[in-house]
Design an enzyme around this catalytic site. Structure first.
Site, short mmCIF file in Angstrom:
data_model
loop_
_atom_site.label_atom_id
_atom_site.label_comp_id
_atom_site.label_asym_id
_atom_site.label_seq_id
_atom_site.Cartn_x
_atom_site.Cartn_y
_atom_site.Cartn_z
N LYS A 7 0.86 -1.10 0.03
CA LYS A 7 -0.09 0.05 0.01
C LYS A 7 0.71 1.25 -0.03
CE LYS A 7 -3.97 -2.25 0.87
NZ LYS A 7 -3.55 -3.67 0.93
C1 LIG Z 1 -4.34 -4.83 0.66
C2 LIG Z 1 -3.53 -6.00 0.66
C3 LIG Z 1 -3.69 -7.13 -0.24
C4 LIG Z 1 -4.85 -7.17 -1.21
O1 LIG Z 1 -4.80 -5.87 -2.21
P1 LIG Z 1 -6.39 -5.14 -2.96
O2 LIG Z 1 -5.82 -4.35 -3.60
O3 LIG Z 1 -7.26 -4.94 -1.55
O4 LIG Z 1 -6.81 -6.65 -3.69
C5 LIG Z 1 -2.75 -8.27 -0.54
N1 LIG Z 1 -1.82 -8.22 0.34
C6 LIG Z 1 -1.59 -7.38 1.28
C7 LIG Z 1 -0.17 -7.48 2.20
C8 LIG Z 1 -2.29 -6.35 1.42
O5 LIG Z 1 -1.89 -5.30 2.41
#
Ligand SMILES: *Cc1c(COP(=O)(O)O)cnc(C)c1O
Length: 493
Positions: free
Chosen positions: A108
């Protein structure tokens, strides 16, 4: 132009879409059409920052080149503990794209280190002086990345809602120790879907709207275009790396395997494909909350299932928001169709797409899900056999990659999106590798370091001694009231 998936005549420029987050009609802003082509051949030997600039300029055309350059420079700098920003790791049967070298050790960060800059620039363009209140629901990782990105950013305030039960102890501590005068963190007695619903409802809640006085609500969730677009970059940059290494020729197809929750990350891959990146399949990897696997296999999205808490909490999601954008794009921007599907979901708890659309969907997407035992074994075996450490989310994707390779004779290289540092889930990862059950996550972190020799990211190593600032916890029914009170606090003349 970006248009709302629920009303295609609601069109805004990209910077306005970034300010608004969710469209006021409840829809998601989606590019009206993608006509630009970006050829990876033209990106060979460019840095991550240079590739980011090209892609962001193409997707956010109302920002000037200098503005984008500033945003990129301020985001992708020494905050990342790897100079390539997103390095690629070779394993025996594929590649891991490590997306977790940012300030909070989850993927993120890639979008949330740049979103505040894009938003601030958007505000300058509009000459506005109201406060943007960023309301964010998190399944664990978005929360801290957003809190870190928005801490003390002028004209902004951020409130994060996280499910009281579900996030890992380290994720929780990361959020509760956040610094900054404009941040707030609230636990909700509910799950991620409850948190997400609150944030989405707030933009049309009468109580909340009545409380706004020079405050605009926006979102740092992947419903915001400013989250989505920066995530296109690493699909390109990792493809280019494989071409530079001679593993592929530019133009050859590759597959990406994406551990998926809210469908944001994988949708960015779909946008990369629309821009011309030669992607054969985007493989959607789920944990036991396998609503997306069923959808991609059958065309029916059904909520009549139990919500499960797993070792990969950031994917414990049943209502996958960004799927709405895909439906909109696959239907040729048919807002009436999207409204119908969303209404079915709300009223009947499910919807089914037409067969022809399902076929189109399956051309681009594959889907697999992985249970907890297989996830654990995948982490264990990869470390035992190759001395490579991965987290629980990445393991879900690696296992999906192997299922896909077993199912098909596809020889194209597979790139697995490695979305978090294993140390964020120290207790579970240690248990997978050594079978030791160390309750305290910080002890487990030390132990995992001893066993693997892999460096603990600095932000996580420092976490143990950080003072907890936020301990508030609310009932989910009180969400609108709590948000309205916060809006009153932030309001000004
Ligand atoms: C948010 C997240 C995901 C999923 O991503 P999306 O964009 O919600 O599909 C997968 N792995 C981790 C570690 C995350 O923080």
């Amino acid at each position: 132009m970006y248009i709302s998936s629920r009303n295609r005549s609601n069109n805004v420029k990209s910077h306005e879409a970034i300010i608004q987050g969710l469209a006021l009609d409840g829809g998601l802003f989606t590019p009206e059409k993608i006509e630009t082509v970006i050829d990876p051949q033209d990106l060979l030997h460019l840095s991550y920052q240079e590739i980011a600039k090209i892609i962001l300029c193409a997707m956010l055309p109302d920002y000037s080149e200098t503005e984008i350059e500033d945003c990129v420079k301020n985001a992708y700098d020494k905050k990342f503990d790897h100079e390539e920003i997103v390095p690629l790791r070779k394993i025996s049967d594929g590649y891991l794209m490590d997306l977790w070298h940012g300030p909070t050790s989850a993927f993120k960060d890639i979008a949330l280190t740049i979103l505040p800059h894009l938003l601030t620039k958007a505000y300058e363009k509009e000459n506005r002086n109201d406060i943007v209140s960023i309301l964010t629901a998190t399944s664990g990782d978005t929360g801290k990345a957003a809190l870190s990105g928005f801490a003390d950013v002028p004209h902004t305030a951020i409130t994060v809602f996280f499910p009281e039960i579900g996030v890992s102890p380290i994720q929780k501590k990361q959020m509760q120790t956040s610094i900054g005068d404009n941040v707030e963190v609230i636990a909700v007695k509910g799950n991620f879907d409850d948190c997400q619903r609150m944030v989405k409802e707030a933009v049309s809640s009468e109580e909340v709207l009545a409380s706004l006085h020079n405050v605009t609500i926006s979102s740092a969730n992947s419903i915001n275009v400013g989250r989505l677009v920066p995530q296109i970059v690493y699909y390109y940059s990792s493809y280019v790396k494989l071409a530079e290494q001679g593993v592929i020729q530019c133009g050859d197809p590759v597959n990406f395997v994406v551990p998926t929750g809210n469908f944001g990350d994988i949708l960015a891959g779909y946008l990369a494909k629309q821009l011309g990146l030669p992607i054969k399949k985007l493989i959607c990897a789920s944990n036991a909350n396998n609503v997306l696997t069923d959808f991609i296999k059958t065309g029916t999205y059904s909520l009549s299932r139990e919500f499960k808490t797993t070792m990969s909490p950031s994917m414990d999601i049943l209502i996958s928001s960004n799927l709405e954008r895909l439906l909109f794009m696959l239907s040729g921007n048919d807002d009436a169709f999207v409204n119908q599907m969303m209404q079915n979901l709300k009223e009947k708890g499910e919807y089914t797409i037409p067969a022809a659309m399902l076929e189109k969907l399956q051309d681009d997407f594959g889907a697999y899900w992985t249970d907890e035992d297989t996830c654990a074994k995948t982490i264990h075996d990869l470390f035992a056999e190759e001395k490579q450490l991965i987290d629980t989310h990445t393991a879900i994707a690696l296992s999906a990659m192997r299922a896909y390779q077993k199912d098909t004779d596809d020889q194209a290289p597979c790139i697995v999106l490695s979305t978090a540092s294993a140390y964020k889930f120290s207790h579970d990862v240690l248990k997978c590798i050594t079978d030791e059950d160390i309750e305290d996550d910080f002890e487990a972190m030390e132990k995992l370091h001893e066993v693997t020799g892999v460096k603990i990211p600095e932000n996580l190593a420092n976490l143990k001694n950080m003072p907890v600032r936020f301990t508030r916890s609310i009932e989910k029914e009180d969400g609108m009231h709590v948000i309205a009170e916060r809006m009153k606090e932030l309001g000004h003349d």
